[in-house]
Enzyme design. Structure first.
Site, PDB file in Angstrom:
ATOM      1  N   GLY A  28       0.800  -1.221   0.000  1.00  0.00           N
ATOM      2  CA  GLY A  28       0.000   0.000   0.000  1.00  0.00           C
ATOM      3  C   GLY A  28       0.831   1.268   0.000  1.00  0.00           C
ATOM      4  O   GLY A  28       2.025   1.246  -0.252  1.00  0.00           O
ATOM      5  N   GLU A  32       3.926   5.962  -8.024  1.00  0.00           N
ATOM      6  CA  GLU A  32       4.013   5.734  -9.463  1.00  0.00           C
ATOM      7  C   GLU A  32       4.713   4.399  -9.786  1.00  0.00           C
ATOM      8  O   GLU A  32       4.398   3.762 -10.796  1.00  0.00           O
ATOM      9  CB  GLU A  32       4.755   6.926 -10.067  1.00  0.00           C
ATOM     10  CG  GLU A  32       4.588   7.173 -11.532  1.00  0.00           C
ATOM     11  CD  GLU A  32       3.156   7.097 -12.057  1.00  0.00           C
ATOM     12  OE1 GLU A  32       3.000   6.523 -13.145  1.00  0.00           O
ATOM     13  OE2 GLU A  32       2.219   7.581 -11.402  1.00  0.00           O
ATOM     14  N   GLY A  33       5.650   3.983  -8.941  1.00  0.00           N
ATOM     15  CA  GLY A  33       6.320   2.697  -9.167  1.00  0.00           C
ATOM     16  C   GLY A  33       5.304   1.554  -9.132  1.00  0.00           C
ATOM     17  O   GLY A  33       5.249   0.723 -10.041  1.00  0.00           O
ATOM     18  N   HIS A  34       4.472   1.530  -8.074  1.00  0.00           N
ATOM     19  CA  HIS A  34       3.435   0.489  -7.991  1.00  0.00           C
ATOM     20  C   HIS A  34       2.474   0.589  -9.179  1.00  0.00           C
ATOM     21  O   HIS A  34       2.068  -0.420  -9.747  1.00  0.00           O
ATOM     22  CB  HIS A  34       2.589   0.671  -6.728  1.00  0.00           C
ATOM     23  CG  HIS A  34       3.333   0.548  -5.439  1.00  0.00           C
ATOM     24  ND1 HIS A  34       3.549   1.612  -4.599  1.00  0.00           N
ATOM     25  CD2 HIS A  34       3.903  -0.527  -4.841  1.00  0.00           C
ATOM     26  CE1 HIS A  34       4.203   1.210  -3.532  1.00  0.00           C
ATOM     27  NE2 HIS A  34       4.449  -0.076  -3.654  1.00  0.00           N
ATOM     28  N   LYS A 146      13.438  -2.233  -7.933  1.00  0.00           N
ATOM     29  CA  LYS A 146      13.909  -1.479  -6.760  1.00  0.00           C
ATOM     30  C   LYS A 146      14.303  -2.423  -5.618  1.00  0.00           C
ATOM     31  O   LYS A 146      15.290  -2.213  -4.928  1.00  0.00           O
ATOM     32  CB  LYS A 146      12.798  -0.520  -6.335  1.00  0.00           C
ATOM     33  CG  LYS A 146      12.813  -0.061  -4.906  1.00  0.00           C
ATOM     34  CD  LYS A 146      13.612   1.175  -4.760  1.00  0.00           C
ATOM     35  CE  LYS A 146      13.656   1.749  -3.366  1.00  0.00           C
ATOM     36  NZ  LYS A 146      12.890   1.076  -2.348  1.00  0.00           N
ATOM     37  N   MET A 181      11.590   5.816  -6.280  1.00  0.00           N
ATOM     38  CA  MET A 181      10.306   5.982  -5.578  1.00  0.00           C
ATOM     39  C   MET A 181      10.153   4.908  -4.518  1.00  0.00           C
ATOM     40  O   MET A 181      10.487   3.743  -4.741  1.00  0.00           O
ATOM     41  CB  MET A 181       9.157   5.912  -6.569  1.00  0.00           C
ATOM     42  CG  MET A 181       9.125   7.127  -7.446  1.00  0.00           C
ATOM     43  SD  MET A 181       7.663   7.144  -8.471  1.00  0.00           S
ATOM     44  CE  MET A 181       8.044   8.582  -9.470  1.00  0.00           C
ATOM     45  N   SER A 182       9.688   5.328  -3.351  1.00  0.00           N
ATOM     46  CA  SER A 182       9.481   4.410  -2.234  1.00  0.00           C
ATOM     47  C   SER A 182       8.414   4.999  -1.337  1.00  0.00           C
ATOM     48  O   SER A 182       8.341   6.227  -1.169  1.00  0.00           O
ATOM     49  CB  SER A 182      10.794   4.272  -1.446  1.00  0.00           C
ATOM     50  OG  SER A 182      10.535   3.773  -0.148  1.00  0.00           O
ATOM     51  N   SER A 183       7.594   4.133  -0.749  1.00  0.00           N
ATOM     52  CA  SER A 183       6.564   4.634   0.175  1.00  0.00           C
ATOM     53  C   SER A 183       7.208   5.346   1.358  1.00  0.00           C
ATOM     54  O   SER A 183       6.601   6.207   1.980  1.00  0.00           O
ATOM     55  CB  SER A 183       5.705   3.470   0.672  1.00  0.00           C
ATOM     56  OG  SER A 183       5.168   2.780  -0.430  1.00  0.00           O
TER      57      SER A 183
END
Ligand code: PAF
Length: 281
Positions: A28, A32-34, A146, A181-183
């Site tokens: 969750g 943008e990566g997900h 990633k 990108m990372s949460s």
């Protein structure tokens, strides 16, 4: 789009899905990566399932399970917009009901890098991903480059256990300055956010030295360490120049390699990597 939280209901639903299923496993707080994984799954499969579950088993006792960023309403809107058919978002008691006692473990590959820094992390990942693959029986499951070691470990598990379905690896998505990108990026204060670009810069330094002909693993690791040392907010956890299949550190590069690193920026631990091609000729 249907949101399912109860696994008994999901099992009934799954039996009614006849075409190819693409699954996108996530914890969750989607970025943008997900979403790039969801888009690819949408293109390649008849049904798309997005898994949203912050998996307690892959966090160590001193890690950030409790404070891991969450925003289910926003996540649902984003994946609906990308055309997902199902979101599977079970509560912890559904995934690990009382009496749960099974663990899936990949041995050697998980001893290195993230596995060495985060004991127990990977058997948490493989146990939940194995459960997800059993529940969804996908034709394809989509993972981001990633988390390079995660992709290797999950691919090993799928091969070793003869699971059907293909593990598809998708490129790392980056911010305009190169930060992967990372949460967890939302946790960075403005000065930390600026500093965090040092991970990408370090990887680029290794890539450039490699492109200029440097083949000594230690010299390439040192090129990364130098960039990180120039950033006062960065506390490196490890830098690695390893075989991209076994993750063994390389003395001399003769084929392709994986440059990777983990760095603490303030209280936030970030990882990134860059595959390096085999030298030509
Ligand atoms: O990459 C992640 O977000 C997680 O490790 C995964 C694959 C969803 C398993 O919990």
């Amino acid at each position: 789009m249907k949101v399912v939280t109860q696994l008994a209901e999901w099992k009934r639903l799954r039996l009614s899905i006849t075409g190819t299923v693409g699954v996108v496993p996530t914890m969750g707080f989607l970025h943008e990566g997900h979403l790039s994984l969801v888009r690819r799954a949408r293109r390649e499969n008849q049904a798309v399932v997005v898994w949203i579950f912050v998996n307690p088993k892959q966090f160590g006792p001193k890690e950030d399970f409790g404070t891991y960023p969450r925003d289910m309403a926003r996540d649902l809107a984003l994946v609906e917009h990308e055309g997902a058919d199902y979101v599977l978002a079970p509560p912890v008691e559904e995934v690990y009901p009382p009496g749960f006692q099974t663990r899936v473990e990949v041995e050697r590959l998980t001893q290195r890098l993230e596995g060495a820094a985060r004991p127990g992390h990977f058997h948490g990942v493989t146990t939940v991903v194995a459960k997800l693959l059993c529940l969804t029986e996908p034709r394809r499951a989509y993972f981001g480059q990633k988390d390079a070691q995660q992709v290797l470990v999950v691919s090993r598990m799928v091969r070793d256990l003869g699971m059907l379905g293909e593990i598809v690896t998708c490129p790392t998505m980056r911010e305009p300055d190169g930060l992967a990108m990372s949460s967890r990026n939302v946790r960075l204060s403005p000065p930390e956010r600026k500093a965090a670009v040092c991970l990408y810069r370090a990887l680029c330094a290794a890539r450039d030295a490699h492109a200029a002909g440097q083949r000594e693993g230690e010299a390439l690791r040192e090129a990364m360490r130098r960039v990180l040392a120039a950033e006062p907010l960065a506390r490196p956890d490890y830098v690695s120049m390893a075989d991209p299949e076994t993750l063994e550190e390389l003395a001399t590069l003769q084929g392709p390699a994986l440059a990777s690193l983990a760095v603490r920026i303030g209280a936030t631990r970030l990882i990134d990597n860059m595959p390096l091609p085999a030298p030509e000729g």
